[in-house]
Structures are given as C-alpha cells and as structure tokens.
Design an enzyme around this catalytic site. Sequence first.
Site, PDB file in Angstrom:
ATOM      1  N   GLU A   1       0.846  -1.204   0.000  1.00  0.00           N
ATOM      2  CA  GLU A   1       0.000   0.000   0.000  1.00  0.00           C
ATOM      3  C   GLU A   1       0.873   1.243   0.000  1.00  0.00           C
ATOM      4  O   GLU A   1       1.976   1.225   0.526  1.00  0.00           O
ATOM      5  CB  GLU A   1      -0.881   0.027   1.262  1.00  0.00           C
ATOM      6  CG  GLU A   1      -1.855  -1.125   1.350  1.00  0.00           C
ATOM      7  CD  GLU A   1      -2.600  -1.127   2.680  1.00  0.00           C
ATOM      8  OE1 GLU A   1      -2.442  -0.187   3.477  1.00  0.00           O
ATOM      9  OE2 GLU A   1      -3.334  -2.102   2.910  1.00  0.00           O
TER      10      GLU A   1
ATOM     11  N   LYS B   1       2.267   4.529   1.408  1.00  0.00           N
ATOM     12  CA  LYS B   1       2.313   5.173   2.717  1.00  0.00           C
ATOM     13  C   LYS B   1       1.979   6.636   2.499  1.00  0.00           C
ATOM     14  O   LYS B   1       2.765   7.413   1.971  1.00  0.00           O
ATOM     15  CB  LYS B   1       3.680   5.046   3.380  1.00  0.00           C
ATOM     16  CG  LYS B   1       3.662   5.615   4.794  1.00  0.00           C
ATOM     17  CD  LYS B   1       4.834   5.152   5.615  1.00  0.00           C
ATOM     18  CE  LYS B   1       4.617   5.370   7.106  1.00  0.00           C
ATOM     19  NZ  LYS B   1       4.405   6.738   7.509  1.00  0.00           N
TER      20      LYS B   1
ATOM     21  N   LYS C   1      10.598   3.389   3.451  1.00  0.00           N
ATOM     22  CA  LYS C   1      10.594   4.842   3.255  1.00  0.00           C
ATOM     23  C   LYS C   1      11.450   5.234   2.060  1.00  0.00           C
ATOM     24  O   LYS C   1      12.594   4.808   1.964  1.00  0.00           O
ATOM     25  CB  LYS C   1      11.159   5.532   4.506  1.00  0.00           C
ATOM     26  CG  LYS C   1      10.246   5.467   5.718  1.00  0.00           C
ATOM     27  CD  LYS C   1       9.100   6.449   5.547  1.00  0.00           C
ATOM     28  CE  LYS C   1       8.492   6.851   6.862  1.00  0.00           C
ATOM     29  NZ  LYS C   1       9.050   7.982   7.521  1.00  0.00           N
TER      30      LYS C   1
ATOM     31  N   CYS D   1      10.270  50.881  -0.893  1.00  0.00           N
ATOM     32  CA  CYS D   1      10.039  52.290  -0.563  1.00  0.00           C
ATOM     33  C   CYS D   1      10.914  52.807   0.570  1.00  0.00           C
ATOM     34  O   CYS D   1      10.914  53.993   0.868  1.00  0.00           O
ATOM     35  CB  CYS D   1       8.570  52.515  -0.215  1.00  0.00           C
ATOM     36  SG  CYS D   1       8.115  51.822   1.371  1.00  0.00           S
TER      37      CYS D   1
HETATM   38  P1  AMP Z   1       4.594   6.701  11.738  1.00  0.00           P
HETATM   39  O1  AMP Z   1       3.875   7.990  11.538  1.00  0.00           O
HETATM   40  O2  AMP Z   1       6.032   6.759  11.306  1.00  0.00           O
HETATM   41  O3  AMP Z   1       4.370   6.162  13.130  1.00  0.00           O
HETATM   42  O4  AMP Z   1       3.952   5.669  10.721  1.00  0.00           O
HETATM   43  C1  AMP Z   1       2.734   5.075  11.002  1.00  0.00           C
HETATM   44  C2  AMP Z   1       1.643   5.839  10.367  1.00  0.00           C
HETATM   45  O5  AMP Z   1       1.664   5.732   8.964  1.00  0.00           O
HETATM   46  C3  AMP Z   1       0.289   5.326  10.719  1.00  0.00           C
HETATM   47  O6  AMP Z   1      -0.136   5.794  11.962  1.00  0.00           O
HETATM   48  C4  AMP Z   1      -0.552   5.866   9.605  1.00  0.00           C
HETATM   49  O7  AMP Z   1      -1.045   7.126  10.000  1.00  0.00           O
HETATM   50  C5  AMP Z   1       0.413   6.101   8.465  1.00  0.00           C
HETATM   51  N1  AMP Z   1       0.085   5.393   7.232  1.00  0.00           N
HETATM   52  C6  AMP Z   1       0.035   5.960   6.014  1.00  0.00           C
HETATM   53  N2  AMP Z   1      -0.320   5.097   5.070  1.00  0.00           N
HETATM   54  C7  AMP Z   1      -0.522   3.911   5.683  1.00  0.00           C
HETATM   55  C8  AMP Z   1      -0.923   2.616   5.234  1.00  0.00           C
HETATM   56  N3  AMP Z   1      -1.182   2.351   3.934  1.00  0.00           N
HETATM   57  N4  AMP Z   1      -1.031   1.648   6.162  1.00  0.00           N
HETATM   58  C9  AMP Z   1      -0.754   1.904   7.467  1.00  0.00           C
HETATM   59  N5  AMP Z   1      -0.379   3.089   7.944  1.00  0.00           N
HETATM   60  C10 AMP Z   1      -0.260   4.098   7.076  1.00  0.00           C
HETATM   61 ZN    ZN Z   2       7.398  49.560   1.099  1.00  0.00          ZN
END
Ligand code: AMP
Ligand code: ZN
Length: 671
Positions: free
Chosen positions: A122, A124, A319, A416
């Site tokens: 999926e 992110k 990432k 100005c």
């Molecule tokens: P982190 O913010 O580093 O703790 O990463 C986890 C967060 O990624 C989760 O709390 C979600 O808000 C976010 N996230 C975004 N896309 C996904 C996805 N496809 N599946 C799970 N989490 C996701």
């Molecule tokens: Zn000015």
Amino acid sequence: MQEDFFDKLEEVEDIERKINELRREIERHNLLYYQKTAPEISDFEYDRMVKELEQLEAEYPQYRQEISPTVKVSSDLTGEGQVRPHLERMYSLDNAYSLEEVQAFFAKIALEEGAYPQVVLEHKLDGFSINLFYENGQLQYATTRGNGFEGEDVTTNVRTIACIPQKIDFRGRVEIRGEIFFPVAEFARMNAEREENGDNLFANPRNAAAGTIKLKDSALVAERKLTAFFYATGLLEGEEIATQMELLKFLQDNGFPVNPESRLVSDFAGMEAYCDKWDEQRFTLPWEIDGIVIKINERKLQEKLGYTAKSPKWAIAYKFKAVEKETELLAVDFQVGRTGAVTPRATLAPVQLAGTTVTHATLHNADEIRRLDLHLGDIVTVIKSGEIIPKVTGVRAEKRKTGAKAVLFPENCPVCGTELHREVEGAIYYCNNIDCPAQVHRRLTHFASREAVDIEGLGEKLVEQLIDNGLIKRIEDIYSLDFAAVAALERQAAKSVENLKAAIEKSKLQKFSKLLFGFGIRHVGDKTAKVLVQHFGNIEAFTSATVDDFLEVEEVGEKIALSLVEFFANEKNRAMIHSLEEAGVVLRQEETLLGTKLAGKTFLVTGTLENYSRQQIKSAIEAEGGRILSSVSKNLDYLVVGENPGSKVKKAEKLENVKIIGEQEIEEMLK
Ligand code: AMP
Ligand code: ZN
C-alpha cells in the site's frame, strides 16, 4: 592500564550522554511535529535520529528505558480537546530505509513459516491518521491517534470531510482507521491563498492536514478540501475478516475511500518492483506518499507475529529517500506583497529535483534565514516540501568560501525604504507604508478582482498604466477617476472607457463583504470577511470595534483582531472609507437576504447535536439573523447544549443573561 580504564569510562559516559541527548532532541522534534505541527527538520533527518538511538540502545541495553521515544508512539495530544480511549490500540509502523532491510524482514518470517508470506503493498500516505467509530451504522465520533491508547476528539471537523461516510451498512461496533490528507493540488491552492493573504505557508501537506483537523473552526475545515483513504480496523464486532485484501474490500463495500493502487504479491520480486515503480512515479500521483507499507495478508499470521511496544511485527514501512539536492545560493531577494508582507526568496543555480528544474526556493521568513545562517554563494540543500514549493533546508557551512557575505533580512522596505515592522506574535515583517509602490499595484488589482469588488476591465495591465500615469494611487481614486484622461491614454478605445465607467459604477453596489475583502486587510480572507460582515453589518460598527469586540466572533483569533483594529485605526484607511462613502459606495450589508427570527440575538453551541453538524446549526442561526459568539460572556443570550457538552454549561449557569436551551428549543425558534 589505568589510562585505558579512564578512556573506557569516558567513552561510556559519552554514550550515555549521547543517548540522553538524542532522546531529548527526538522528544523536542516530536512536540514540534505532532502538537505544534511546525517541524524544524525533515522526516528523513528525524528518522535518522531515531535509527541512531535504536542502534545505541541495542548496543548498550543498560541505557534502555521504558519511556524512550523508540518504544513510545509519538503523541499528538495537545491537552486541549476532549480525549477518548481507543477500543483497540493504534500502532505506529517500523521503518525500513532500503529494500535489503525489507527483504531481511520478510526472509526471517519466511524462514520461520516455511513459506514466503503473501503481502499487501500500500502507499504510505503522508497525512494524519484518524480513527472513526461507528455503531448501528452511524458515525459516533472521530479521534486522532493521540498516544496510541487514547486520542483527541475531532468529530465536528471530520464530519465536514465529504468522502467520509456518516452512515454505513455495517451495523456492528467498528473502529475504522486510515489517513486523512490533502491532495497535492489542494495543498498548492491553499498555500497560494495563504501567500496572497500574507499568512505563513504550510510546510507540507501532512502538516497542513494535522493543523487543519485540529482547527477550532469547522467552517474553515470544510473550506479546505481534505480527503482520506482507509486501510485498517481496530475493534470489529460481528464480522470475520481473514485477510488484509478482504479488509480493504469490506471498507470499500461500506463506502470508505480505499486507495486503488494497493496490490497483493507473494514474493520479494513483486515487492521490489512495486517499491521501485512508486519511488520513481510518486510525483505523478494526485496525493503525496513517502513510502510503501508492506503488510502480511493473512490475519492469522498477523496475530501470530504480534506487536512490539509500538508497532506490528507483521508490517513494515519502506521509506523513500527524501529528494534533497545540493546547489549554490546565487541571490536572495525580498518581495513585498499586497499586504506589505516581506518574504525572502532564494535564487539558486538550476538543479533537477523531483522531476522539475528548480531555480527558486522559499526561505519562509527572517527567523528561518537566521537559523540557516545563510551566506551568498553557499552550497545549500534544497528539498521539495510537499513536492510543490522547493525549500532551502540547510547549509553546508564547511564548504563556505572565506569572505562570503552574510544574508541579512532588510530593516527597511526594499521598495520604498520604510522601516519594517514585525507583526505581534509572528515571524513576518511588514512594510506599513500604505503608499508603498510595491503594494499599491497589488492592492488595487486585488480590490478590482472578481473575488473582491469585481470591476470588469480593471485588470493588472490597466492598473499599472493608471498608476504610471498618475491617475490612481489609492483605492478611493478609482471612484474619482478622470475618464477623459483615461481615454487619452494609449490603447484605450472609447468603448472600453465607457465599459470601465459602467463597471466602476456597478461596483458601488457590490456586497459589503466583498468590499471588506477587497481592502486587503492582513489575515482577512474572503471567508473571514463574510463572517465579519454578518456580525458587524456596517462600516461604523467596524471602525468603532475594539479587539475584544472582534474576538467575540468565533472565527476570529488574536492575530486577525489586531490586524483589523490596526487597519481601521489608520488615518489613511479612515480617509479612504470616508471617500468611498462620499462616492456612494455601499458600506453595509443588505439585510433583506437574511431572515429575522433570531435578529439581534447571540448564540453559542456546545456538545454534539443530533440533527445538525456544528456548521449546519451555525448557518441556520445566522440565516435567521442570529450571531454566534466564541465564548460564554455577558453578551451571550442562548447556549445551545447537545450531547457531551463542555465546560461552557457551568460557566453559563453562573451568568443571568444566558438562557440554556436544547436542540428541540432551537429548532422551535428556527421554525
Ligand atoms: P509513523 O507515523 O512513522 O508512526 O507511521 C505510522 C503511520 O503511517 C500510521 O499511523 C498511519 O497514520 C500512516 N500510514 C500511512 N499510510 C498507511 C498505510 N497504507 N497503512 C498503514 N499506515 C499508514
Ligand atoms: Zn514599502
């Protein structure tokens, strides 16, 4: 021997110090990121710090701590909103920064299981995680991730997000989880608008989403087009779901938006191909992603693998590398906007970044310049924040040539020469000279624009021509324009002068709110202008209002209130208003559009109503001439109380003037 021992001791002490320092820094950045939504460093730098801490903690377990940021979900709780427990915990995700790490992660599972697991890939999403609780098919409440155990109630705001269903077919109790975010285009639109209004820009879409969902004013939330994808459940009663793919189907069947790009694969080659594809193509997507989340498909296997202190052991986030490039800083110029805000802009040696050639980047404000300690000719790092506006994030100070000139924020207006003033409690510097040529052109163009007073034909070009020929200088000059002189200008056909005359005449009857917006008052956008006009009705009310009077309007905060008072106190602005009145411009709202059942009465709503969202009840009250206040005060006539009201009720009970009423009573009054 002796020396060795002390060396060792010193080294160990250093490590302890390093660990504590990292923890403190990470905590500080967590606070900036999740609660203040104003990060100072990129996600990539942040992740690197956490990784370093993790490594040190693994190597020196004696320093491990229960409360280390490596074992705790970063909290977004601000202590302001109502807090609700999650029925099932909300976790974070472990990160991988290379495909090798991903491979190792799943190879280990494959070894234990005797077969390679099926996984779902999926996007992110770079947004803000949200938890929705439904019962009997009705959305009951929405909460943020909070600290993972409990989150902040943001129901009213979430109800304004169009793609989130208020009702679903599924009847059982269920927590639906996903990510709310800004599509790339909407983020760009908002930042363009903020720039135009002289407001601070959002650093990135994630920040904007987080900031928006916690806004006190849900009308503002509704105006910004948040959207969401869902991909998980917490508590789920009365449904057996065997796989992540089935779960996505279940969500889709119940009307939740689900990312169409999610895929099922059963080997590492499939993962690699998907990750590489999106790493390359991510900038073509209408939403922003910062990686790929890879999840074991089978729920049984998920359960077997379980969780660490903060993340599932059955999923990992791969990432992408931040798109960061180095280039040379050629120049910094300071631009003066319509409201007088002075913004620094860097000119860079052209560099390829995320699919485009970048030659300019924002430097935000004076504080940012100071933080970066910029010098001309510096090698700077540039990222595309939110993949839209390139931003200077750092300086390679070690590469600086000797004698390089420091970049200083000017003390005077670059156009100005007027001394600049820093706004109260803000980072923006302004040129307060109302006749500053840089502002005059933009101010007049704005005033005449369609969104404001709408004077057809008075566009940028003509405004410039009129200014250059000394025919206009201020807004009021439009209404005493010498049309014979205009006709004498180059390229002016008689017909178009006639049209201009008619358009100016017509604009005198323009809606008051559009006029107010047209004045270009700092921080007063079109929406705020409308709300203000509903409250104050005519120009006299504006010119005599105090900061407190303005603050009574729910949508108005300190910054806007101060800006308004300053504007109307200014002699030149008063003179302008006077001239406009003389010229016959209507400076009051036509009351006829409004009902009058609640005319002159003031209201405040607390708690959740059954048949109205917060926004709906406000609109209904205002449509009947009632006014909404921001707090319980001696000016309040009615407090409308719904489910789970806040502390306002107690406060109201102490005041004689306030009548406390319920949903039925307000409905009666509106009938
Ligand atoms: P982190 O913010 O580093 O703790 O990463 C986890 C967060 O990624 C989760 O709390 C979600 O808000 C976010 N996230 C975004 N896309 C996904 C996805 N496809 N599946 C799970 N989490 C996701
Ligand atoms: Zn000015």
